[in-house]
Design a protein around this motif. Structure first.
Motif, mmCIF file in Angstrom:
data_model
loop_
_atom_site.group_PDB
_atom_site.id
_atom_site.type_symbol
_atom_site.label_atom_id
_atom_site.label_comp_id
_atom_site.label_asym_id
_atom_site.label_seq_id
_atom_site.Cartn_x
_atom_site.Cartn_y
_atom_site.Cartn_z
ATOM 1 N N SER A 91 0.844 -1.198 0.000
ATOM 2 C CA SER A 91 0.000 0.000 0.000
ATOM 3 C C SER A 91 0.876 1.245 0.000
ATOM 4 C CB SER A 91 -0.908 0.020 1.236
ATOM 5 O OG SER A 91 -0.139 0.228 2.405
ATOM 6 N N GLU A 93 0.401 3.809 1.723
ATOM 7 C CA GLU A 93 0.555 4.247 3.108
ATOM 8 C C GLU A 93 1.765 3.596 3.761
ATOM 9 O OE1 GLU A 93 -3.361 4.993 1.611
ATOM 10 O OE2 GLU A 93 -2.297 3.064 1.830
ATOM 11 N N TRP A 94 2.011 2.330 3.440
ATOM 12 C CA TRP A 94 3.176 1.618 4.006
ATOM 13 C C TRP A 94 4.462 2.350 3.628
ATOM 14 C CZ3 TRP A 94 7.705 -0.714 2.680
ATOM 15 C CH2 TRP A 94 8.256 -1.629 3.573
ATOM 16 N N TYR A 95 4.559 2.761 2.377
ATOM 17 C CA TYR A 95 5.775 3.427 1.906
ATOM 18 C C TYR A 95 5.900 4.840 2.482
ATOM 19 C CZ TYR A 95 6.376 -0.483 -1.235
ATOM 20 O OH TYR A 95 6.556 -1.745 -1.734
ATOM 21 N N ARG A 96 4.816 5.560 2.542
ATOM 22 C CA ARG A 96 4.879 6.929 3.056
ATOM 23 C C ARG A 96 5.202 6.944 4.544
ATOM 24 N NH1 ARG A 96 3.081 11.069 0.015
ATOM 25 N NH2 ARG A 96 2.183 12.190 1.779
ATOM 26 N N GLU A 97 4.672 5.983 5.296
ATOM 27 C CA GLU A 97 4.976 5.907 6.727
ATOM 28 C C GLU A 97 6.459 5.663 6.978
ATOM 29 O OE1 GLU A 97 2.449 2.808 8.107
ATOM 30 O OE2 GLU A 97 0.614 4.028 7.964
ATOM 31 N N ARG A 98 7.129 5.076 6.008
ATOM 32 C CA ARG A 98 8.552 4.772 6.154
ATOM 33 C C ARG A 98 9.437 5.765 5.416
ATOM 34 N NH1 ARG A 98 5.306 0.904 7.002
ATOM 35 N NH2 ARG A 98 5.778 -0.791 8.471
ATOM 36 N N GLY A 99 8.844 6.837 4.961
ATOM 37 C CA GLY A 99 9.621 7.932 4.413
ATOM 38 C C GLY A 99 10.054 7.780 2.974
#
Length: 529
Positions: A91, A93-99
């Motif tokens: 997702s 969101e997974w990538y954005r949460e990890r910068g």
């Protein structure tokens, strides 16, 4: 016909079958398959598998493919999309949460589930004559017994040493003694040979399930990837309806999005209403092509994505309304700024075209994207992973935003040109993002300026890099041409490597002959019998 006092290649002409690829051993393998009773599909897949062994930096079973197939050379071609999908857990969101602001090249996140093996098996079962084991056997032999590295492959290999050194399995397999093999060196890929042999005996399940899939998933997850065995087990391509456009009384067929073939059609739609002049290398023509390309790629980067998960407005993209609006925005006396989109640069791919004695025609392209892809190799199976996931953006709401079980915008595009319902040209141009411009540049040279297919492939090339206000340009352009383009406001930079490559086969229905051509930028050749 070319000038025989000037260095160059002659077209190859034959009656019964023709193959053109970017490596001599792949072309020879395709012809061998035809002479053994196989058809064009058998030959194309055999050639592609050979490429995986002898041109490992350009393609492989860890990549994706697209194909067009025209049975008997008549009617609407059949299209197959063999591009792979992201893991189900990927997702945005997974990538954005990890910068993550973008997808890194040498990471599992750049690796979608490879689609090539499933596509090979499906196309062969539906349209071939020979077994998968027969078709893969030559590639197994080259991978196991070794092959001599060709000059262009050695050139590309040397440029990727640092990438390959960073991965233990890639270092062991592709850098014997920590040195990239040079031209004429013999290289083997034992693990790949075993994997190809298993695929031949047991079918695609050998790749997508069991020990090979476990090796791939283990490797990707060890680097932080989200891939699962289920992601591999459910991998499947699909037959799709090709997109069709008209140019100078001919019908051009391309694979639809998520590929960028439709962008070649947009460029040609723009050119259809512009004066192309008499000189194929005039400053005026090159300027118009460059501007049409900038506009076409701007459309690409805004809307081309996986049509299963994003709305891609194909009818609007091919409309005269859009072409006319884009055409009207071109200033014949001044270069425009590039649309503000940055994509990863080129590029590695193999393109293959085969036409057999029954005039079955295959336009086939297989890619790991950059040279040596992600640079990551599964150690037990010898699968070198592509980095196609780099084409995603990490921008919620964008059509090409990374997401679960999604295919990225793809640069690889086979093509066919038809006239009055019969195939006239099966062709493709390699080179990552360059490919859409490459199709338009090649076809305009043939249809607008009457060049034969070899001369059209031999032309020097230029390319406005997507998202950047610079134009890559090859060395053969004369100083006067460069000065003329600069005077129009183009910022020119030398092409660091040749812009792509290409192959083409022309069917002459009147004489019953086949004409083949292969680009000098690669090691390959056309061959017929």
């Amino acid at each position: 016909m070319r000038d025989f006092q000037i260095p160059g290649r002659s077209m190859v002409v034959a009656r019964h079958g023709m193959a053109a690829t970017s490596h001599p051993l792949a072309t020879l393998g395709a012809i061998d398959i035809l002479r053994q009773g196989g058809n064009a599909m058998d030959a194309a897949i055999a050639a592609c598998a050979i490429h995986s062994a002898v041109e490992p930096g350009s393609t492989g079973i860890g990549g994706d493919c697209f194909a067009l197939y025209c049975p008997g050379g008549h009617g609407t071609p059949i299209a197959y999309n063999g591009s792979g999908r992201t893991p189900a857990a990927a997702s945005v969101e997974w990538y954005r949460e990890r910068g993550f602001a973008e997808i890194p090249r040498q990471s599992p996140h750049a690796v979608t589930v490879p689609g090539a093996v499933e596509a090979w098996a499906r196309l062969l079962a539906d349209h071939g004559r020979l077994s998968l084991e027969q078709v893969l056997r030559p590639a197994v032999t080259y991978a196991r017994e070794g092959y001599a590295v060709a000059p262009r492959m050695a050139f590309d290999w040397a440029r990727q040493r640092d990438l390959l050194m960073a991965d233990p399995a890639s270092r062991r397999i592709f850098l014997p003694g920590d040195v990239p093999p040079g031209a004429g060196d013999v290289h083997v890929q034992t693990e790949l040979a075993d994997t190809l042999e298993g695929i031949g005996r047991h079918g695609p399940a050998h790749f997508y399930r069991g020990a090979v899939a476990e090796d791939m998933v283990r490797t990707l997850r060890a680097g932080g990837g989200l891939h699962t065995m289920e992601d591999f087990a459910t991998a499947a391509g699909e037959y799709v309806t090709p997109v069709q456009s008209r140019y100078r009384g001919h019908d051009l067929f391309e694979c639809p999005p998520n590929g960028q073939g439709i962008i070649a059609q947009i460029i040609l739609n723009i050119l259809e209403g512009l004066p192309v002049g008499e000189d194929v290398l005039s400053v005026e023509r090159l300027h118009l092509l460059t501007e049409a390309t900038r506009l076409g790629y701007g459309v690409r980067d805004a809307v081309v994505a996986d049509p299963a998960l994003s709305e891609v407005p194909v009818d609007w993209m091919l409309s005269e309304q859009l072409a006319g609006r884009l055409r009207a925005s071109i200033d014949p006396a001044r270069a425009m700024p590039a649309p503000p989109v940055q994509q990863p640069e080129h590029k590695d791919t193999v393109y293959i075209t085969v036409v057999d004695k029954d005039r079955n025609a295959v336009s086939f392209i297989n890619s790991i994207f950059h040279a040596f892809g992600s640079g990551m190799t599964a150690p037990r199976s010898g699968v070198l992973f592509h980095n196609r996931g780099q084409s995603f953006v990490v921008e919620p709401g964008h059509p090409n935003c990374i997401g679960p079980a999604k295919r990225p915008m793809h640069t690889i595009i086979p093509a066919m040109l038809m006239k009055d319902g019969r195939i006239e040209l099966s062709f493709g141009v390699m080179g990552g993002h360059y490919q859409a411009m490459g199709h338009a540049y090649f076809l305009s040279a043939v249809l607008d300026h009457g060049l034969d297919i070899q001369s059209a492939l031999d032309l020097p090339r230029l390319f406005p890099l997507p998202g950047r206000d610079v134009v890559e340009i090859e060395r053969p352009f004369p100083a006067a041409t460069r000065d003329g383009l600069r005077a129009l406001g183009h910022t020119l930079v030398p092409a660091s490597i040749p812009l792509g490559g290409g192959q083409a086969v022309r069917v002459d229905w009147a004489t019953g002959t086949l004409w083949g051509a292969s680009d000098h930028r690669k090691d390959g050749m056309a061959m017929g019998y």
